[in-house]
Design an enzyme around this catalytic site. Structure first.
Site, mmCIF file in Angstrom:
data_model
loop_
_atom_site.group_PDB
_atom_site.id
_atom_site.type_symbol
_atom_site.label_atom_id
_atom_site.label_comp_id
_atom_site.label_asym_id
_atom_site.label_seq_id
_atom_site.Cartn_x
_atom_site.Cartn_y
_atom_site.Cartn_z
ATOM 1 N N CYS A 239 0.808 -1.218 0.000
ATOM 2 C CA CYS A 239 0.000 0.000 0.000
ATOM 3 C C CYS A 239 0.844 1.272 0.000
ATOM 4 O O CYS A 239 1.451 1.595 -1.011
ATOM 5 C CB CYS A 239 -0.999 -0.067 1.148
ATOM 6 S SG CYS A 239 -2.444 0.962 0.876
ATOM 7 N N ARG B 264 -13.114 5.791 -1.526
ATOM 8 C CA ARG B 264 -11.921 5.086 -1.060
ATOM 9 C C ARG B 264 -12.100 3.584 -1.329
ATOM 10 O O ARG B 264 -13.205 3.054 -1.169
ATOM 11 C CB ARG B 264 -11.793 5.365 0.450
ATOM 12 C CG ARG B 264 -10.444 5.093 1.018
ATOM 13 C CD ARG B 264 -10.342 5.575 2.456
ATOM 14 N NE ARG B 264 -9.113 5.052 3.026
ATOM 15 C CZ ARG B 264 -7.928 5.631 2.909
ATOM 16 N NH1 ARG B 264 -7.808 6.797 2.294
ATOM 17 N NH2 ARG B 264 -6.859 5.077 3.417
ATOM 18 N N HIS C 229 -3.382 -5.700 2.426
ATOM 19 C CA HIS C 229 -3.018 -5.909 3.826
ATOM 20 C C HIS C 229 -3.586 -7.271 4.230
ATOM 21 O O HIS C 229 -4.056 -8.024 3.394
ATOM 22 C CB HIS C 229 -3.657 -4.827 4.705
ATOM 23 C CG HIS C 229 -3.243 -3.435 4.360
ATOM 24 N ND1 HIS C 229 -2.095 -2.865 4.830
ATOM 25 C CD2 HIS C 229 -3.850 -2.487 3.613
ATOM 26 C CE1 HIS C 229 -2.010 -1.624 4.384
ATOM 27 N NE2 HIS C 229 -3.060 -1.368 3.638
HETATM 28 N N1 GLN Z 1 -2.206 6.769 2.150
HETATM 29 C C1 GLN Z 1 -2.285 5.856 1.061
HETATM 30 C C2 GLN Z 1 -3.629 5.858 0.339
HETATM 31 O O1 GLN Z 1 -4.656 6.097 0.930
HETATM 32 C C3 GLN Z 1 -1.927 4.469 1.554
HETATM 33 C C4 GLN Z 1 -2.883 3.906 2.553
HETATM 34 C C5 GLN Z 1 -2.432 2.604 3.169
HETATM 35 O O2 GLN Z 1 -1.245 2.328 3.263
HETATM 36 N N2 GLN Z 1 -3.376 1.796 3.655
HETATM 37 O O3 GLN Z 1 -3.659 5.593 -0.841
#
Ligand code: GLN
Length: 243
Positions: free
Chosen positions: A94, A129, A195
């Site tokens: 990520c 998101r 993740h």
């Molecule tokens: N901040 C980054 C995004 O939102 C990565 C988020 C994360 O590592 N879960 O794309």
């Protein structure tokens, strides 16, 4: 790998370790020890230099501000480039994945340079998101079973010609560009949005990293019942949620 054993480097646990990504370090360590390897785990905080003699580097996810700080420090440090030049493996998740690319959009809404270790560019997605379970078929060149993970990101990632997609999503967004790709890899550098922690859900990837390090085609089998139970549960939950 040096005669003192396998060196597993966890990059910036103080900045990049969301959604249980620490578990990736534990899984690599454990599966290496189960194969009789001596393992040295090196946790490198963001105020410390990145060692260049590691075998496997794990870079986790992070929220937007810690992600910017981590990118600044990693650029200044330069150690991950030297490690890759030395043949090391980098597995990133990520925010870590976005940092390994050419650039991403930071918490200030600005384009932040990454490390350029993967030929990818991340921008901020304008839609919702990307949150939820992911099921994906891994690149056939890697010949591994289906992947399961959990994604939570706003950034979306465009792949350049210098990488291959790590996988293709059956469920979830992955890179978020709408082309079905998930993650990227080139040589010994890997990135994913998953993740979970992804190596606990997919121990076949932890073993892939070990096989690459040891330069072998197979590893002695280990008791995978716990991992299989987790995988079965998560695949069923993801499939049900999507139905
Ligand atoms: N901040 C980054 C995004 O939102 C990565 C988020 C994360 O590592 N879960 O794309």
């Amino acid at each position: 790998m040096s005669s003192s054993g396998l060196r597993v480097v966890w990059v910036y646990p103080d900045l990049l370790s969301t959604y249980g990504d620490q578990g990736n370090v534990l899984v690599v360590e454990r599966r290496a020890r189960q194969r009789g390897l001596t393992v040295e785990r090196v946790d490198v905080r963001s105020d410390q230099p990145i060692p260049t003699s590691g075998d496997i580097y794990l870079v986790g996810g992070g929220e937007d501000r810690p992600q910017r700080l981590a990118a600044e420090r990693l650029r200044r440090d330069g150690g991950l480039h030297r490690a890759v030049d030395n043949g090391a493996i980098i597995f990133s998740v990520c925010a870590g994945y976005q940092i390994l690319g050419h650039e991403f959009v930071n918490d200030l809404g600005q384009r932040e340079p990454g490390l350029g270790l993967l030929d990818v560019v991340s921008v901020r997605g304008t839609g919702e998101r990307c949150v939820g379970d992911v099921l994906a078929d891994i690149d056939e060149a890697l010949r591994l079973p289906q992947l399961t993970g959990f994604e939570n990101h706003q950034g979306i990632t465009q792949l350049g010609p210098g990488v291959r997609p790590l996988a293709r999503v059956r469920l979830g967004n992955g890179n978020g560009t709408g082309d079905g790709t998930e993650g990227a890899w080139a040589g010994t550098v890997f990135g994913t949005y998953m993740h979970g922690p992804v190596l606990a859900r997919n121990p076949q990837i932890a073993d892939l990293l070990l096989k690459l390090t040891l330069d072998v085609n197979a590893l002695p089998p280990v008791d995978d019942r716990w991992y299989e139970a987790l995988r079965t549960e998560r695949i069923a939950a993801a499939t049900q949620a999507a139905a």
